[in-house]
Design an enzyme around this catalytic site. Sequence first.
Site, PDB file in Angstrom:
ATOM      1  N   GLY A 178       1.688   5.295   0.438  1.00 34.25           N
ATOM      2  CA  GLY A 178       1.281   6.280   1.431  1.00 34.25           C
ATOM      3  C   GLY A 178       1.402   7.687   0.893  1.00 34.25           C
ATOM      4  N   GLY A 212       7.607   4.613   0.919  1.00 36.79           N
ATOM      5  CA  GLY A 212       6.429   4.308   1.728  1.00 36.79           C
ATOM      6  C   GLY A 212       6.364   2.823   1.968  1.00 36.79           C
ATOM      7  CB  SER A 213       3.629   3.843   2.894  1.00 31.25           C
ATOM      8  OG  SER A 213       2.549   3.240   2.273  1.00 31.25           O
ATOM      9  NE  ARG A 214      -2.146  -0.496   6.492  1.00 32.42           N
ATOM     10  CZ  ARG A 214      -3.265  -0.043   7.042  1.00 32.42           C
ATOM     11  NH1 ARG A 214      -3.341   1.213   7.415  1.00 32.42           N
ATOM     12  NH2 ARG A 214      -4.308  -0.837   7.178  1.00 32.42           N
ATOM     13  CB  ILE A 261      -0.937   0.025   1.221  1.00 30.92           C
ATOM     14  CG1 ILE A 261      -1.816  -1.243   1.231  1.00 30.92           C
ATOM     15  CG2 ILE A 261      -1.814   1.278   1.209  1.00 30.92           C
ATOM     16  CD1 ILE A 261      -2.614  -1.400   2.498  1.00 30.92           C
TER      17      ILE A 261
END
Length: 226
Positions: free
Chosen positions: A159, A187-189, A157
């Site tokens: 960001g 990023g990020s997740r 994911i």
Amino acid sequence: MKIHKEGRRILFFTLLALLAANLLLFRYNAENSGFNKVFAGISVIVFLTLLQFFRSPARRLFTHEDLVIAPADGKVVVIEDVEEPEYFNDKRKQISIFMSPINVHITRNPISGIVRYFKYHPGNYLVAWHPKSSTKNERTTVVVESEAGPLVLFRQIAGAMARRIVWYVNEGDEVSQGEEFGFIKFGSRVDIFVPVDTEVKVQIGEKVKGGQTIIAQLKTTAPSLF
């Protein structure tokens, strides 16, 4: 220190740009030496930050068919049962790992198996901890049928800072636990969705390492190490 292939081009052109800017300043702005020195110092900090971001440290990978290994470096920010609407359309246990700018941004296969589903989603760039980032941001979705049997879904994911997601897998590929499946630039997740009866081995706030930290254990009839 090994540099990841995704960062070599960026680092090369960043270095050229910073060197050119500093040479121009020292040539045409020689009377303002104080400013030039400050700019040179900032240039070094910027380049070293990028260098750290794109580092690719050697890892001794931990593998086992019924264990889910952390797909990325970072901090566990979500552990909860949720409805997964894209592929399963039922309740799954979600484990989310937030990657700060100082973390290694390589993403790794959390399990070994066959890729049964892959999709890239263009999207927004909400901050990674926003509740809707998992469904609204730019992202990829990968579903792997694990060697232990259960299907595991994981997402890269983007960001607020991330502007490009890179992936190395496609439907039908056979993947190995711990191998790189992608990279998130700036990023990020990463979200992981497992069956609700999966035993989670981490806690909220815990720091994990991609390819090494055990985050969950799948239900299987095979003998376990734990």
